[in-house]
Each structure stands twice: as C-alpha cells, then as structure tokens.
Motif scaffolding. Sequence first.
Motif, PDB file in Angstrom:
ATOM      1  N   VAL A  26       0.841  -1.203   0.000  1.00  0.00           N
ATOM      2  CA  VAL A  26       0.000   0.000   0.000  1.00  0.00           C
ATOM      3  C   VAL A  26       0.876   1.254   0.000  1.00  0.00           C
ATOM      4  CG1 VAL A  26      -1.615   1.342   1.407  1.00  0.00           C
ATOM      5  CG2 VAL A  26      -2.002  -1.090   1.040  1.00  0.00           C
ATOM      6  N   PHE A  27       1.929   1.262   0.798  1.00  0.00           N
ATOM      7  CA  PHE A  27       2.832   2.418   0.833  1.00  0.00           C
ATOM      8  C   PHE A  27       3.481   2.636  -0.531  1.00  0.00           C
ATOM      9  CE2 PHE A  27       7.056   4.245   1.432  1.00  0.00           C
ATOM     10  CZ  PHE A  27       6.718   5.440   2.055  1.00  0.00           C
ATOM     11  N   ASP A  28       3.949   1.557  -1.152  1.00  0.00           N
ATOM     12  CA  ASP A  28       4.562   1.676  -2.473  1.00  0.00           C
ATOM     13  C   ASP A  28       3.567   2.232  -3.494  1.00  0.00           C
ATOM     14  OD1 ASP A  28       6.969   0.793  -1.581  1.00  0.00           O
ATOM     15  OD2 ASP A  28       6.789  -1.238  -2.401  1.00  0.00           O
ATOM     16  N   ALA A  29       2.357   1.701  -3.487  1.00  0.00           N
ATOM     17  CA  ALA A  29       1.348   2.167  -4.439  1.00  0.00           C
ATOM     18  C   ALA A  29       1.000   3.634  -4.206  1.00  0.00           C
ATOM     19  CB  ALA A  29       0.094   1.304  -4.326  1.00  0.00           C
ATOM     20  N   ALA A  30       1.041   4.052  -2.953  1.00  0.00           N
ATOM     21  CA  ALA A  30       0.674   5.436  -2.633  1.00  0.00           C
ATOM     22  C   ALA A  30       1.805   6.422  -2.911  1.00  0.00           C
ATOM     23  CB  ALA A  30       0.264   5.534  -1.169  1.00  0.00           C
TER      24      ALA A  30
END
Length: 77
Positions: A26-30
Amino acid sequence: MMSASQGQDRRWLQQFTALSAAAVIVFDAATILPTLAGLYVIKRAVQIDTFEGINMLPDDLIEGALAWAAHLVARWI
C-alpha cells in the motif's frame, strides 16, 4: 509436536508478516506513482530529453492520465 503456545506464536507471526507485506504494498502504491508523475512533470517543464529529438515517452497519453488523476483528486477534496 508443537504446544498450543507455540502454535499461537506462529499464527501471530504469520498474521504480522502478512499485514506488514500488505502495508509495504500500500505504501509503495501510494508513493511510487505520484513520485513518477512529479518527475515527469519536472522533465516536461525543464524540457529534458534523454535522446535529443527522439520522443521516448507517449506524452499525450501520460498527460491525459495526469489530467484524469487530477480530476479524481479534485472530486475527493
């Protein structure tokens, strides 16, 4: 044979690992897509070309995607 306590510890570790992996995704996608979009906007503003006279990126497609993303963000605000 595992005791009940060891089984609980193992399940807790598996759940923690799964949640940690999900948090990283999720952090990477954000962060990756907005970072790449920002770098692309800077590239266009400064007019940097990797190879002079050769268009390496589909600018119209990328600008359309950025406009669509900006429209989505504006709807959320």
